[in-house]
Design a protein around this motif. Structure first.
Motif, PDB file in Angstrom:
ATOM      1  N   TYR A   1      -9.321  97.817 -46.160  1.00 56.72           N
ATOM      2  CA  TYR A   1     -10.009  96.794 -45.375  1.00 56.72           C
ATOM      3  C   TYR A   1     -10.757  97.477 -44.205  1.00 56.72           C
TER       4      TYR A   1
ATOM      5  N   GLY B   1     -14.132  97.257 -43.688  1.00 59.01           N
ATOM      6  CA  GLY B   1     -15.352  96.555 -43.305  1.00 59.01           C
ATOM      7  C   GLY B   1     -16.619  97.053 -43.950  1.00 59.01           C
TER       8      GLY B   1
ATOM      9  N   LYS C   1     -13.378  93.194 -46.097  1.00 63.11           N
ATOM     10  CA  LYS C   1     -12.973  92.656 -44.813  1.00 63.11           C
ATOM     11  C   LYS C   1     -12.561  93.796 -43.882  1.00 63.11           C
ATOM     12  N   ALA C   2     -12.574  93.504 -42.580  1.00 67.74           N
ATOM     13  CA  ALA C   2     -12.226  94.521 -41.583  1.00 67.74           C
ATOM     14  C   ALA C   2     -10.918  94.142 -40.909  1.00 67.74           C
TER      15      ALA C   2
ATOM     16  N   ASP D   1      -7.357  90.481 -38.252  1.00 69.11           N
ATOM     17  CA  ASP D   1      -8.634  90.399 -38.965  1.00 69.11           C
ATOM     18  C   ASP D   1      -9.764  90.388 -37.932  1.00 69.11           C
TER      19      ASP D   1
ATOM     20  N   THR E   1     -13.042  90.853 -38.917  1.00 70.48           N
ATOM     21  CA  THR E   1     -14.271  90.723 -39.699  1.00 70.48           C
ATOM     22  C   THR E   1     -15.322  89.900 -38.969  1.00 70.48           C
TER      23      THR E   1
ATOM     24  N   GLY F   1     -17.244  97.141 -39.547  1.00 69.72           N
ATOM     25  CA  GLY F   1     -15.980  97.864 -39.474  1.00 69.72           C
ATOM     26  C   GLY F   1     -15.893  98.831 -38.313  1.00 69.72           C
TER      27      GLY F   1
END
Length: 818
Positions: A9, A11, A16-17, A27, A29, A37
């Motif tokens: 994760y 980004g 998702k980041a 999170d 994002t 990210g």
């Protein structure tokens, strides 16, 4: 969620980041503070930020608004606890200090009280009043006590932030603060012993008021140097700390070649290599300086150890100079060949000295018993001391400074003083002497300056930049810097290696930077040509490198001991494949120091090669420089402590990846000449290749923001543009012409150029470029940026530009374009 799952994760590519902090996964994002990210190019998604944020001044409140998506498994906490348990006392104090920063709050309070007490005391002295007395004493008492309290966080700050630095500002603050505290104790003691003393004109009363007023002045000094430390020096950068502040060079050079020289005398000395011509140059230069004259000297010499015909030009004047002249006032021939060699530089007014054994008497040729007089003292080597005395006598300059210089240089051979005395007396006996108007002396001003050549100035610049490793193969005219750094290795921690060839030298430099050193190599054109592959390796591995390239005429061996600005294209284009680099070309002693320092800062920060272009003329010429405050040059550090998931080539917003070194942290430090992914593993994936190419290009875009604009001298509409070592000659040429339409533009940052850097050229109606080469390489660079060049003045005969000749060239060029 595990660490490995968290990495997915990051980004990027639509993922998702997520970030982790103290076992909680957040999170980011949709957070406006995160993009792709990344957070301000400092923090990256897909990692546990607990360790990175340990020293942050904020707490966990910044995470309150972020969605919680998971818990990080216990392994992460175990890692955190282990990391915490190994923190040193200094690290813990540093974290506490940065969070609560007590030093400014505690220190500013007593400073304000001391100033208030001094102000109140001033009011009392104008209008005595008991209320003023009490206000002064109690304010002063609290200020003194708080001064002792402030010492504790002050010392902590000195240790944590500045590693007990002994720079000038710190030393002054230590001395002044100690004096202030001691004076405070004395004043408090006086008041307690006899409060009425403050109303009396007794010794105690006067001392009390003097202390109160002086301590008010002292805290102003403390405040000034506190600001100097904060904004002038910056905080001490440890290996783990990275600075992204702009790098810049000072523009307060005091010795500039733009003050008009009202009177000067030029002296040309000619002789074979091995006859002591260099010694005579230094003796005369030192003696003239001690006499109060401004000095400039330069030389031309043949590529041989013995024989040939070499010359040294020495100019003395009543103002700073940084350029040679072609026609000379006085010429000294140490042998018969020198007479013929120097003849083109004589005018009808030139006075020539030669020995009676090889010269023929003429209107301007004066024959002297140089060799015969030397032999009276047992050796022909004394001829130089004889000619030094003769020159001082002929010019009617006080001989005491010359004799003092000779005494210091030849401590074990007193005969040199007697020979110089004889030469001085013989000069006074000469008939029909031409009377030269001597430049006005300024002994006090000149005494504050230092004679230095360009080689030494560049060497000091590299030391200022933190150079601690040099690997080079000797090649003139760059060998001087190698020799200088070798000598300095006895005073500083510098690893120095004479490599087997130039190919090895630059590869060793890359190895030094890889392991955490600040390394450089020295070379000339032929040697730099061999470094192309290593230069590309620097670009691919994003490993810093500093290369001192002292130019000489080519192609091939060319003229190995002469001067030319012929390597600009090679410096900007060597190596295969595109990668960012910087090319700097200082044009004076001060710039040599400034840009030597800047080279290391740029290389370290942008992880790229930096080439410093000099040439034989700049390297060997001697002029004057004021004191340099070396302590004011901040050596920043851009190395990071790595974590286990560290990625050497992380694709950051500005293209600059965090650079770790082996042994500092837990990360794997990969460095490979093949194309690679973010971790540093070899790859042939076309998408990753394109990603890395674009990443490196972004780094150039960031670097170009640092480009230093050219210096502009004059308000005319015709720009005479030069770069590097042409600075002094162009300056004096324009002073000679006295044409208000002419202005000088000097470039020391020559690649890459930026639109902002070149915008200054837009206001000029005509542009003439002056270059010491045959191909007009810099003019071509300007043309690539749509700069219209009206004319070019080029010279490639092995000489640098002479100010008097260049004046004529510029004058002719103006006629052509107007």
């Amino acid at each position: 969620m595990t660490i490995d799952e968290l990495k997915q994760y990051n980004g990027k590519d639509g993922a998702k980041a997520y970030i982790a902090y103290k076992n909680v996964v957040y999170d980011v994002t949709d957070s406006p503070l995160w993009s792709g990210g990344e957070h301000e190019g400092m923090h990256f998604a897909g990692v546990d930020l607990t360790a990175q944020l340990a020293n942050a001044p904020h707490g966990s409140d910044v995470f309150k608004e972020l969605p919680v998506v998971a818990k990080l498994e216990d392994a992460a906490k175990t890692q955190e606890d282990q990391s915490s348990s190994h923190q040193s006392l200094k690290s813990k104090l540093s974290a506490w200090y940065k969070k609560y920063h007590p030093h400014p709050a505690i220190v500013h309070f007593p400073i304000a009280l001391h100033l208030f007490a001094a102000g109140m005391d001033g009011l009392f002295l104008m209008a005595p009043n008991e209320a003023y007395v009490l206000g002064v004493f109690y304010t002063f008492f609290v200020a003194t006590v708080m001064g002792f309290v402030a010492m504790i966080p002050g010392i902590l700050s000195w240790w944590v932030n500045y590693n007990f630095s002994m720079r000038r500002a710190f030393v002054i603050k230590l001395i002044v603060s100690t004096i202030t505290l001691l004076l405070g104790v004395v004043a408090i003691g006086i008041y307690y012993e006899n409060p009425q003393a403050v109303y009396e004109y007794s010794f105690e009363g006067v001392l009390y008021h003097a202390i109160v007023l002086v301590t008010g002045l002292n805290v102003i000094i403390l405040g000034y140097y506190g600001g100097k430390i904060t904004w002038g020096y910056g905080r001490y950068q440890t290996l783990e700390q990275e600075s992204s502040e702009p790098i810049s060079v000072a523009k307060d050079e005091k010795i500039v070649p733009h003050r008009t020289v009202s009177n000067s005398i030029s002296i040309l000395i000619g002789g074979a290599a091995g006859t002591g011509i260099a010694t005579l140059e230094r003796v005369l230069s030192d003696a003239f300086k001690e006499s109060g004259f401004y000095i400039f000297s330069t030389k031309e010499y043949m590529s041989r150890v013995r024989g040939g015909s070499n010359t040294t030009l020495i100019r003395i004047s009543d103002a700073p100079m940084q350029a040679p002249c072609w026609e000379v006032d006085i010429s000294i021939a140490l042998d018969a060949d020198a007479l013929k060699h120097m003849q083109p530089r004589w005018s009808q007014k030139s006075i020539i000295f030669a020995d009676e054994t090889f010269g023929e008497k003429g209107d301007n040729l004066i024959l002297v018993a140089m060799r015969e007089s030397a032999k009276k003292f047992g050796s022909s080597k004394y001829a130089n001391s004889y000619m030094a005395g003769l020159l001082f006598g002929y010019l009617s300059i006080d001989k005491s400074f010359l004799l003092q210089t000779i005494s210091e240089r030849f401590k074990d051979d007193a005969a040199n003083i007697e020979v110089a005395e004889l030469g001085y007396k013989d000069a006074l006996k000469l008939e029909n002497r031409t009377t030269f108007k001597l430049p006005k002396v300024d002994i006090e001003a000149v005494k504050k300056l230092h004679l230095m050549d360009g080689t030494t100035a560049c060497g000091f610049g590299f030391l200022t930049g933190g150079c601690n490793m040099v690997t080079s193969y000797p090649m003139s005219p760059s060998t001087g810097v190698l020799n200088f750094m070798a000598a300095m290795s006895k005073e500083f921690d510098i690893a120095l290696e004479q490599s087997e060839d130039e190919i090895a030298s630059l590869h060793m430099v890359l190895g030094g930077w890889y392991s955490g050193a600040r390394a450089m190599t020295t070379t000339s054109g032929g040697g730099f040509a061999l470094m192309g592959e290593a230069l590309s390796l620097s670009g691919m591995t994003e490993t810093p490198a500093v290369i001192y390239l002292a130019q000489r005429p080519g192609p091939a061996t060319g003229l190995p001991t002469r001067s030319e600005q012929g390597d600009l294209n090679m410096a900007t284009h060597s190596g295969h494949g595109p990668f960012p680099r910087v090319v700097l070309a200082p044009g004076s002693l001060r710039e040599s120091v400034e840009y030597g320092y800047l080279a290391f800062e740029l290389a370290d920060r942008f992880q790229t090669p930096v080439v410093v272009l000099s040439d034989q003329y700049l390297a060997d010429s001697i002029s004057m420089i004021e004191d340099v405050d070396f302590a004011s040059y901040e050596q920043r550090r851009y190395i990071v402590k790595t974590e286990e998931e560290y990625e050497r080539y992380a694709d950051t917003q500005n293209g600059i990846s965090p650079r770790g070194i082996p042994g500092l942290g837990e990360g794997l430090i990969c460095s490979v000449g093949d194309e690679h992914d973010e971790r540093g593993q070899i790859t042939e994936d076309y998408k990753m290749r394109e990603q890395m190419v674009v990443k490196r290009a972004r780094k150039k875009s960031e670097l170009i923001k640092e480009a230093v604009a050219p210096e502009v001298f004059g308000d005319g509409d015709i720009a005479i543009v030069g770069w590097g070592s042409t600075k002094g000659s162009i300056s004096e040429a324009l002073l000679n012409l006295k044409n208000p339409r002419l202005a000088q533009l000097h470039f020391a940052w020559v690649y890459p150029l930026s639109k902002e850097q070149l915008s200054v050229l837009e206001k000029f109606s005509h542009i003439i470029v002056v270059e010491n080469n045959a191909d007009g390489a810099f003019a071509d660079q300007l043309k690539l940026h749509s700069v219209k060049i009206d004319d070019q003045i080029l010279q490639s005969n092995g000489f640098n530009f002479f100010a008097d000749q260049l004046s004529t060239m510029i004058e002719e060029s103006i006629k052509e374009i107007l």
